[in-house]
Every structure is written in C-alpha cells, then in structure tokens.
Design a protein around this motif. Sequence first.
Motif, PDB file in Angstrom:
ATOM      1  N   LEU A   1       0.926  -1.192  -0.004  1.00  0.00           N
ATOM      2  CA  LEU A   1      -0.155   0.003  -0.008  1.00  0.00           C
ATOM      3  C   LEU A   1       0.893   1.276   0.067  1.00  0.00           C
ATOM      4  O   LEU A   1       0.622   2.174  -0.983  1.00  0.00           O
ATOM      5  CB  LEU A   1      -0.980  -0.063   1.039  1.00  0.00           C
ATOM      6  CG  LEU A   1      -2.203  -0.774   1.171  1.00  0.00           C
ATOM      7  CD1 LEU A   1      -3.102  -0.550   2.566  1.00  0.00           C
ATOM      8  CD2 LEU A   1      -3.325  -0.208   0.031  1.00  0.00           C
ATOM      9  N   PHE A   2       1.636   1.297   0.853  1.00  0.00           N
ATOM     10  CA  PHE A   2       2.577   2.624   1.081  1.00  0.00           C
ATOM     11  C   PHE A   2       3.598   2.778   0.066  1.00  0.00           C
ATOM     12  O   PHE A   2       3.870   4.066  -0.131  1.00  0.00           O
ATOM     13  CB  PHE A   2       3.104   2.619   2.440  1.00  0.00           C
ATOM     14  CG  PHE A   2       2.341   2.782   3.672  1.00  0.00           C
ATOM     15  CD1 PHE A   2       1.733   4.215   3.835  1.00  0.00           C
ATOM     16  CD2 PHE A   2       1.748   1.937   4.470  1.00  0.00           C
ATOM     17  CE1 PHE A   2       0.800   4.455   4.678  1.00  0.00           C
ATOM     18  CE2 PHE A   2       1.048   2.243   5.337  1.00  0.00           C
ATOM     19  CZ  PHE A   2       0.409   3.346   5.476  1.00  0.00           C
ATOM     20  N   GLN A   3       3.949   1.685  -0.704  1.00  0.00           N
ATOM     21  CA  GLN A   3       4.859   1.911  -1.987  1.00  0.00           C
ATOM     22  C   GLN A   3       4.075   2.468  -3.058  1.00  0.00           C
ATOM     23  O   GLN A   3       4.808   3.172  -3.935  1.00  0.00           O
ATOM     24  CB  GLN A   3       5.300   0.524  -2.198  1.00  0.00           C
ATOM     25  CG  GLN A   3       6.322  -0.001  -1.130  1.00  0.00           C
ATOM     26  CD  GLN A   3       7.162  -1.644  -1.626  1.00  0.00           C
ATOM     27  OE1 GLN A   3       6.300  -2.130  -2.474  1.00  0.00           O
ATOM     28  NE2 GLN A   3       8.223  -1.790  -1.202  1.00  0.00           N
ATOM     29  N   LEU A   4       2.982   2.117  -3.307  1.00  0.00           N
ATOM     30  CA  LEU A   4       2.087   2.546  -4.195  1.00  0.00           C
ATOM     31  C   LEU A   4       1.779   4.072  -3.784  1.00  0.00           C
ATOM     32  O   LEU A   4       1.793   4.856  -4.725  1.00  0.00           O
ATOM     33  CB  LEU A   4       0.731   1.865  -4.122  1.00  0.00           C
ATOM     34  CG  LEU A   4      -0.328   2.358  -5.234  1.00  0.00           C
ATOM     35  CD1 LEU A   4       0.371   2.226  -6.659  1.00  0.00           C
ATOM     36  CD2 LEU A   4      -1.690   1.415  -5.241  1.00  0.00           C
ATOM     37  N   VAL A   5       1.491   4.463  -2.601  1.00  0.00           N
ATOM     38  CA  VAL A   5       1.237   5.747  -2.146  1.00  0.00           C
ATOM     39  C   VAL A   5       2.536   6.750  -2.316  1.00  0.00           C
ATOM     40  O   VAL A   5       2.380   7.886  -2.535  1.00  0.00           O
ATOM     41  CB  VAL A   5       0.771   5.917  -1.093  1.00  0.00           C
ATOM     42  CG1 VAL A   5       0.562   7.509  -0.485  1.00  0.00           C
ATOM     43  CG2 VAL A   5      -0.539   5.054  -0.745  1.00  0.00           C
ATOM     44  N   ALA A   6       3.795   6.203  -2.589  1.00  0.00           N
ATOM     45  CA  ALA A   6       4.826   7.042  -2.739  1.00  0.00           C
ATOM     46  C   ALA A   6       5.223   7.484  -4.193  1.00  0.00           C
ATOM     47  O   ALA A   6       5.824   8.408  -4.344  1.00  0.00           O
ATOM     48  CB  ALA A   6       6.212   6.050  -2.215  1.00  0.00           C
ATOM     49  N   LEU A   7       4.513   6.750  -5.159  1.00  0.00           N
ATOM     50  CA  LEU A   7       4.709   7.231  -6.584  1.00  0.00           C
ATOM     51  C   LEU A   7       4.355   8.511  -6.861  1.00  0.00           C
ATOM     52  O   LEU A   7       4.753   9.102  -7.676  1.00  0.00           O
ATOM     53  CB  LEU A   7       3.753   6.054  -7.243  1.00  0.00           C
ATOM     54  CG  LEU A   7       4.467   4.855  -7.392  1.00  0.00           C
ATOM     55  CD1 LEU A   7       3.375   3.721  -8.338  1.00  0.00           C
ATOM     56  CD2 LEU A   7       5.788   4.753  -8.117  1.00  0.00           C
TER      57      LEU A   7
END
Length: 443
Positions: free
Chosen positions: A414-420
């Motif tokens: 989830l948080f890897q996606l939100v970093a994009l």
Amino acid sequence: MSETIKVDVAALIDASPIGRYQWLIFILCGICMVLDGFDVQAMAYVAPALLQTWAVDKSALGPVFSSGLLGLLLGSLLFSMLADRYGRRPVLIVSTLFFGMCMLLTALVTTLQQLMLIRFITGLGLGAIMPNAMALCGEYSPRRKRVSTMMLISCGFTLGAMSGGLVAALLIPRFGWQSVFVLGGILPILIALLMWRYLPESIHYQLLVRQQPEQARVLLQRVLSVPLPPNGLLQLAERPTGSMPLLALFQDGRRSGTLLLWLVCFLNMIALYFLSNWLPTLARLAGMSLERAVLVGAVLQLGGTLGTILMGWLIDRAGFRRILLPCFMLATVLIALIGHSVSSAGWLFALVFLVGFAVVGGQPAINAMAASFYPTTLRTTGVGWSLGIGRIGSVLGPMVGGQLIALNWTQVALFQLVALPSLLIVVLLLFGLRGSLGKGVTG
C-alpha cells in the motif's frame, strides 16, 4: 488646482511594514483556516470510534471519506469563480457560516447514507475557504513576505487538522463521536460573525473589479503608516482580464503553467488524503490502542504545520524550485518506508512526522505557487481550480485505498504505491519550474 499624483498601490504595500490592520486580517483568515482544517479532518479522527459504535466494516467508510472530499472539490471550483466576481469577503463569510451549520447537523446522523450526504454538503462550504483566505492575505502582504505569509495562513489548516486529533482523543471517550462535530460547528459560526464585523475586502479587488477607488483609499490608508496624498490617484499595474476567469487561466502564456499546477496538486492530494484518512485506521488495525491510533494522524499534521512554517520562510529566500524538489524527493522515500514500520510505534511516529513535513507541508507551498502565478482578477479562480482538480486526487486516494484494504493488500505494498505520486511530482517540477511556471511565480 493641485496636480494629480499617481499612486502605485502594490508598490506602497510592498514598501511598507506589516501593520496592525494587516495582522488583524491575517489572524481572522488564519483562525478560519484552523477551523477549515479541523472540520475537513474530523471524519478521519471519528472513524475508529464510528466503526466500533455502528459495527460496520472498515471499507464502508471509503465512500464517506470520498463524499466529503467530492464536496470540497466542487466547492473549490464553484466558489473560487464567484469570489473573483463578487468578492473574497462575502464568499468567505457565507461559506464559513454554512459549513459550521452543516457540522452541527452531522452530529444528528444515524446512518452511513445520511453521513455521506451531509459530509458532501459540508464539503461544498469548506471548499471555498482556502482559495479565498490565501488570496485575501496575499493581496494584503508585501511581496518580500508574500509566500511566507500565505503559507503561514495555510498553516492554520494543518494546525486545525492536527488539533482535531488531540481534541478527538479527549472528547470521544467522554462524550462520544458526535461531540467532535458539535464543537466543529459552533466555532465556525462564531468566527463568521467576527469576520462580518472586522474583515475587509481586498484593496486590489476594490480597484480592479468593483472600481471603487474611494473605498480602496480608505482600506489602503489603514494599511500604511504614512498618510496618502489627498490628490493621489490609486493605480495598479495589473489590468482586468476581460474574459471569463476560467478561460483566462489558459491565456497570455498561462496554459502550460496552469496544467502543471493542476497535475502537481492532483498527485500530492492522492498521497496526502490517503495518509490523512487511513493512517489512524491502519494503525489501529496493526494493533495500536484507539488513543494512539488517533494520535498518529495528529503527528502527520504536526509535521505538516512545522513544514509549512519553515518552507514558507525558505521559499521567500531561495525560491520554489530549490525547496520543493528535495521536499518531494524526501517524501518519496519516507512514504514507502511507512509500510515497513507500522508495527513499531517509535519508528512509525518518526516517519509519519517527516512525511507530514514534506507532503502536508508541501501542499500549502503548491497553493502559494498558484497564488503567485496568477494576477489579482484570476487569483481565487486559479488557486480554487488548482485545489479543485487536486481534490479529484483527494477523492481517489481514500476511495482506492479503501478498495485495496478490502482486497487485503499488505501495508508494505500500500505505502509503496502511495509513494509514486511524490516521485512523479519531482519529475514534473524538474521541468515545469524551468518553463513558464517558473517565470510566472514570485518565490
């Protein structure tokens, strides 16, 4: 007869120190922004208690979050154009009174459907606050301190969002979730009455749109520490656009800068509102107590408050490019790391604070960049549409987040996606601040 003297209003304000009258305007708008932030964020702080009281699934709150943000989006688009036509003051006062009354009604809802509807309606009023408060304060600020002043006022939003977590942690265990909305309704009504009594219209607006030089003279004299010449003719270097405000955003070399501002705002709000709305709930699901989970959201806003203050000061001295690029580079790395730290309270609070500094604190800088890019007759439309388009991201972030949580995505993914989005902002700013946007902003 004495010779008429041309008086450059902007130059006089730029050359004068910030006086008591300007501070009164800044304080009133700042308090309004505090209440705006408190009420926008109230739903996120109430969510864990609401899940427990109503015994509903966590994914059911995704549409509730998004309905309020959809109202914010439409309010930003509609009322920013009305303010450039009818004035910052009336739109700001009426909107504040309206969202205060809606917050009181929110305490009476008993179903998710009622909650979705009232959060949407409340959002319409909330959407008008930030563009009008920033435009009004920017037009009363000397150029040398304009960005830091607008960001300091914007800081009220993050301060209100942060204090909402602290207030909710105190009120909910004692008086229930409804008490957060009751308090969030009474205070805006009181500040609307104070603004009706003390808040003036913009001098620039009086001259350019209403064409009322005598009223503008009275306001300007309150700002200045020296008397105006009685035969002075007030002037501004700007001229009315002569076309619809929305169309004018794309004229006179503003098209690429407008589109870039919209895209940057859209991307940052995806990350910002996912974090703001879901962090408390995700922390609770990871095993934190209700009180600690609520405080995670408050720490995000605390970082944003300090980031806003510091970045405003730095941008006035170094410019937008030198500050915003490292800010969002940092955000990209730190957001991705949150997913690895949810089970460790110490690391989580530290990372959330730093992410708040960069992402939450970076949003007022984007707003200030928009306010600096547009002339007076387009300022609230420009800021409002930038925020409005950005709030499409604020709707998508929580809604998509809710769906991914329902699909049992891991917190790391989830948080890897939100970093994009932060990474894409870095790419856009690298090119945009070298082009028309960089030439148009003052910071």
